[in-house]
Scaffold this motif. Sequence first.
Motif, PDB file in Angstrom:
ATOM      1  N   ASP A 292       0.644  -1.155   0.015  1.00 11.95           N
ATOM      2  CA  ASP A 292       0.161  -0.030  -0.111  1.00 11.95           C
ATOM      3  C   ASP A 292       0.839   1.199   0.056  1.00 11.95           C
ATOM      4  OD1 ASP A 292      -0.089   0.896   3.231  1.00 11.95           O
ATOM      5  OD2 ASP A 292       0.320  -1.078   2.953  1.00 11.95           O
ATOM      6  N   ASN A 293       2.173   1.157   0.430  1.00 12.76           N
ATOM      7  CA  ASN A 293       2.897   2.212   0.540  1.00 12.76           C
ATOM      8  C   ASN A 293       3.718   2.711  -0.785  1.00 12.76           C
ATOM      9  OD1 ASN A 293       4.944   0.308   0.775  1.00 12.76           O
ATOM     10  ND2 ASN A 293       5.134   0.678   2.906  1.00 12.76           N
ATOM     11  N   GLY A 294       3.316   1.909  -1.850  1.00 12.50           N
ATOM     12  CA  GLY A 294       4.120   1.864  -3.261  1.00 12.50           C
ATOM     13  C   GLY A 294       5.336   1.011  -3.328  1.00 12.50           C
ATOM     14  N   THR A 295       5.769   0.259  -2.463  1.00 19.73           N
ATOM     15  CA  THR A 295       6.841  -0.623  -2.556  1.00 19.73           C
ATOM     16  C   THR A 295       6.856  -1.637  -3.369  1.00 19.73           C
ATOM     17  OG1 THR A 295       7.682  -0.347  -0.248  1.00 19.73           O
ATOM     18  CG2 THR A 295       8.590  -2.140  -1.320  1.00 19.73           C
ATOM     19  N   GLY A 328       0.317   4.014   6.956  1.00 14.16           N
ATOM     20  CA  GLY A 328      -0.650   4.970   5.978  1.00 14.16           C
ATOM     21  C   GLY A 328      -1.819   4.536   6.480  1.00 14.16           C
ATOM     22  N   ARG A 333      -0.743   5.714  -2.730  1.00 14.46           N
ATOM     23  CA  ARG A 333       0.791   5.329  -3.301  1.00 14.46           C
ATOM     24  C   ARG A 333       0.785   4.334  -4.183  1.00 14.46           C
ATOM     25  NH1 ARG A 333       5.232   6.470   1.591  1.00 14.46           N
ATOM     26  NH2 ARG A 333       4.735   8.693   1.736  1.00 14.46           N
ATOM     27  N   GLU A 336      -1.058   5.140  -7.392  1.00 10.60           N
ATOM     28  CA  GLU A 336      -0.466   5.713  -8.488  1.00 10.60           C
ATOM     29  C   GLU A 336       0.638   4.811  -9.284  1.00 10.60           C
ATOM     30  OE1 GLU A 336       3.232   9.473  -8.275  1.00 10.60           O
ATOM     31  OE2 GLU A 336       1.818   8.895  -6.322  1.00 10.60           O
TER      32      GLU A 336
END
Length: 445
Positions: A292-295, A328, A333, A336
Amino acid sequence: MSAQGDPSGFRTGLRGLTTRGRSFLAAGVAAVLCSYLLGQEALLRVGVLLAALPLAAALLLLRTRYRVASGRRLTPHRAQAGQEARVHLRVDNISRVPTGLLMLEDKVPYVLGPRPRFVLDRVEPRGFREVSYRVRSDLRGRYPLGPLQLRLTDAFGMCELTRSFSAADTLTVVPQVQALPEVRLAGEWAGYGDSMARSVALAGDDDAVPREYRHGDDLRRVHWKSTAKYGELMVRREEQPQRARATVLLDAREIGHRGSGPASSFEWAVSCAASVGNHLLERGYQTRLLTDNGTQVPAPNAVGAGGSVSESIGLLLDSLAVVQHSQGSGLARAEEVLRLGGEGLLVAILGSLDDEQVANLGRLRRRAGAAVAFVLDTGTWAGLRRVFPDAGDHESDRQLRLLREAGWTVLAARAGDSVAELWRMADRHAQSAGDGSPVHKGASA
């Protein structure tokens, strides 16, 4: 790694005296003092003998010149949570003299169990001994093993010295992986293929794009239209089989999960991501893990990202072994990242959602060739619906309906559900026999 039995300094030997050795030394000193006070020569000889025994043992242990080497082997290096792993230790005497009594103690984290201890009798010159022990953890993670400690003792147990080897190993405990059945998802194609008419889910390498001419290229492959456009000789790329892409989205938000420890909804979600990712990689998908944090794993443009299937599975499981809760509050993120390159199959493992997140997921569905959502009913992991397990939550039901209307294949998951059974319900043939909305079965809340 090796340890040598020649520590310097007599003080080291005195500090290594055991309780027995110190008792003998104290008794000898007391006997010598009493002999002077009482004038008994026989008592003096007894005292000297008692005091000399531990000192001689310490001196003998200090002057020992043998060398010992050790090695460690893990079977397997990567174990699933709840699965036992075996650690094999080998001790080699690489000197020309036999060893005395050796006591081994390997350092392990408390979550893997008590520290293993072994007693080895005399090891002949150039000989070796092998021992093993088992470790087990219900918690995923990376755990250091070692260094190995070697305790040297004399034959009478008067003195004991400890030496530590420098090398250590790491045991990786990965999430539990369930074998998933073969299913056909709505809008999904197989992992490999060569048809140019496939849906955007494939999104493989573009074979029609020409490249510059290289020495040795067949002139029959010259692309004249591109040659005229670029002003230099261009040739067609060799045709390559396209490879389907897949993204496994893991919702790691702490506020989106309930429960604690191995029985929490987050651990179920991590195990689900491992099972789905392993299944897709085995089917030939170019699979990435997205949190969820874009990693992303593997990272974009990472070296070796296109390795073998076994290497890709290992990278995925190693990443999930150490994934933790994120702080989060939303999936912005990750959304995106998916907007920039979210083509292909999308499998999302989601915790509690709000209406805005549901709406965003609905829009993301349009870019994916197929989309499957495991939506966790996190209240069942907290024991909130044990009395009436069939009682529906109107708000949750509405969100699930919105996701289905947006084109998602929605699988409602409760505590105790099997990932394999839920995955089977996503089969498009099974859905076509009903109303397209998988019915939840076998919930054990």
